[in-house]
Scaffold this motif. Structure first.
Motif, PDB file in Angstrom:
ATOM      1  N   GLY A 105     -33.593   8.154  27.764  1.00 54.63           N
ATOM      2  CA  GLY A 105     -32.994   8.979  26.726  1.00 54.63           C
ATOM      3  C   GLY A 105     -32.075   8.229  25.772  1.00 54.63           C
ATOM      4  O   GLY A 105     -32.004   7.000  25.746  1.00 54.63           O
ATOM      5  N   ALA A 106     -31.340   9.010  24.989  1.00 55.05           N
ATOM      6  CA  ALA A 106     -30.491   8.477  23.926  1.00 55.05           C
ATOM      7  C   ALA A 106     -29.340   7.633  24.476  1.00 55.05           C
ATOM      8  O   ALA A 106     -28.929   6.643  23.847  1.00 55.05           O
ATOM      9  CB  ALA A 106     -29.950   9.616  23.071  1.00 55.05           C
ATOM     10  N   TRP A 107     -28.798   8.007  25.626  1.00 54.18           N
ATOM     11  CA  TRP A 107     -27.694   7.245  26.214  1.00 54.18           C
ATOM     12  C   TRP A 107     -28.106   5.792  26.450  1.00 54.18           C
ATOM     13  O   TRP A 107     -27.410   4.866  26.065  1.00 54.18           O
ATOM     14  CB  TRP A 107     -27.253   7.895  27.533  1.00 54.18           C
ATOM     15  CG  TRP A 107     -26.303   7.061  28.325  1.00 54.18           C
ATOM     16  CD1 TRP A 107     -24.964   6.929  28.093  1.00 54.18           C
ATOM     17  CD2 TRP A 107     -26.610   6.223  29.443  1.00 54.18           C
ATOM     18  NE1 TRP A 107     -24.413   6.060  29.013  1.00 54.18           N
ATOM     19  CE2 TRP A 107     -25.413   5.618  29.856  1.00 54.18           C
ATOM     20  CE3 TRP A 107     -27.771   5.934  30.150  1.00 54.18           C
ATOM     21  CZ2 TRP A 107     -25.340   4.733  30.931  1.00 54.18           C
ATOM     22  CZ3 TRP A 107     -27.719   5.060  31.211  1.00 54.18           C
ATOM     23  CH2 TRP A 107     -26.509   4.475  31.595  1.00 54.18           C
ATOM     24  N   TYR A 108     -29.256   5.602  27.068  1.00 51.06           N
ATOM     25  CA  TYR A 108     -29.744   4.253  27.349  1.00 51.06           C
ATOM     26  C   TYR A 108     -30.083   3.516  26.056  1.00 51.06           C
ATOM     27  O   TYR A 108     -29.787   2.333  25.910  1.00 51.06           O
ATOM     28  CB  TYR A 108     -30.954   4.307  28.275  1.00 51.06           C
ATOM     29  CG  TYR A 108     -31.509   2.951  28.597  1.00 51.06           C
ATOM     30  CD1 TYR A 108     -30.864   2.110  29.487  1.00 51.06           C
ATOM     31  CD2 TYR A 108     -32.695   2.507  28.001  1.00 51.06           C
ATOM     32  CE1 TYR A 108     -31.372   0.853  29.789  1.00 51.06           C
ATOM     33  CE2 TYR A 108     -33.208   1.255  28.300  1.00 51.06           C
ATOM     34  CZ  TYR A 108     -32.549   0.435  29.186  1.00 51.06           C
ATOM     35  OH  TYR A 108     -33.055  -0.805  29.476  1.00 51.06           O
ATOM     36  N   ALA A 109     -30.689   4.216  25.116  1.00 52.01           N
ATOM     37  CA  ALA A 109     -31.067   3.601  23.841  1.00 52.01           C
ATOM     38  C   ALA A 109     -29.843   3.064  23.102  1.00 52.01           C
ATOM     39  O   ALA A 109     -29.931   2.050  22.405  1.00 52.01           O
ATOM     40  CB  ALA A 109     -31.819   4.606  22.973  1.00 52.01           C
ATOM     41  N   ALA A 110     -28.700   3.716  23.266  1.00 54.01           N
ATOM     42  CA  ALA A 110     -27.484   3.307  22.567  1.00 54.01           C
ATOM     43  C   ALA A 110     -26.755   2.141  23.240  1.00 54.01           C
ATOM     44  O   ALA A 110     -25.841   1.565  22.649  1.00 54.01           O
ATOM     45  CB  ALA A 110     -26.540   4.505  22.447  1.00 54.01           C
ATOM     46  N   ASN A 149     -39.259  -0.987  26.488  1.00 54.92           N
ATOM     47  CA  ASN A 149     -39.327   0.172  27.389  1.00 54.92           C
ATOM     48  C   ASN A 149     -40.723   0.427  27.958  1.00 54.92           C
ATOM     49  O   ASN A 149     -40.859   0.866  29.095  1.00 54.92           O
ATOM     50  CB  ASN A 149     -38.820   1.427  26.684  1.00 54.92           C
ATOM     51  CG  ASN A 149     -37.322   1.395  26.499  1.00 54.92           C
ATOM     52  OD1 ASN A 149     -36.617   0.619  27.132  1.00 54.92           O
ATOM     53  ND2 ASN A 149     -36.828   2.218  25.599  1.00 54.92           N
ATOM     54  N   ARG A 172     -25.352   8.092  35.112  1.00 52.34           N
ATOM     55  CA  ARG A 172     -24.822   7.070  34.196  1.00 52.34           C
ATOM     56  C   ARG A 172     -23.701   6.262  34.839  1.00 52.34           C
ATOM     57  O   ARG A 172     -22.728   5.899  34.192  1.00 52.34           O
ATOM     58  CB  ARG A 172     -24.376   7.700  32.884  1.00 52.34           C
ATOM     59  CG  ARG A 172     -25.497   8.419  32.174  1.00 52.34           C
ATOM     60  CD  ARG A 172     -25.050   9.087  30.919  1.00 52.34           C
ATOM     61  NE  ARG A 172     -26.166   9.812  30.330  1.00 52.34           N
ATOM     62  CZ  ARG A 172     -26.058  10.602  29.303  1.00 52.34           C
ATOM     63  NH1 ARG A 172     -24.895  10.796  28.725  1.00 52.34           N
ATOM     64  NH2 ARG A 172     -27.114  11.222  28.827  1.00 52.34           N
TER      65      ARG A 172
END
Length: 150
Positions: free
Chosen positions: A28-33, A43, A95
């Motif tokens: 998701g976005a957390w990992y992408a950031a 990925n 996380r």
């Protein structure tokens, strides 16, 4: 024929469980950031690599179960599977990158323990775990780097 049914059960548990946990804890976005190290693979690499590794893990577990279902090698195999299935929810779900480093270090230790326990009795099962050990060692460096950078 009966022995191959048990192999199918191992494949369903390991590959099915791994895929299910993977889909339930997508990066998701957390990992992408996150700031990534230069050696972070794209990925798309993770899905095929883990699918192949899960098949190898299942075969090694099945072979070990057939030789000595209650032995130390089988306990090490079960422990690594629990730790393997725990890592994604810890890293991606909660996380908690620091705790994920602890989980993956324990995972790597149990993988190496399994290899040591089966080496003399079932060299093929030991070798089936070697790519897994190499990948998890790499993933440990990646996890620790992500913790350090973020």
């Amino acid at each position: 024929m009966q022995k191959y049914r048990s192999l199918l059960v191992f494949l369903l548990i390991v590959l099915g469980g791994g895929l299910l946990i993977g889909y339930a804890t997508l990066p998701g976005a957390w990992y992408a950031a996150l700031v990534k190290p230069t050696f972070n693979p794209p990925n798309w690499v993770f899905g095929p690599v883990w699918s192949l590794l899960y098949i190898l893990i299942a075969i090694a577990g099945w072979r070990t179960w057939r030789l000595q279902p209650g032995g130390g090698a089988m306990r090490a195999w079960a422990a690594q599977l629990v730790l393997n299935f725990l890592w994604s929810p810890t890293f991606f779900g909660a996380r908690m990158m620091g705790l994920a480093v602890v989980v993956i270090l324990l995972l790597l230790a149990t993988i190496l323990l399994f290899i040591a326990r089966v080496w003399d009795r079932d060299r093929l099962s030991a070798w089936l775990f070697v790519p897994y050990a190499v990948w998890v060692a790499f993933a440990t460096m990646l996890n620790a780097s992500l913790l350090w950078l973020n």
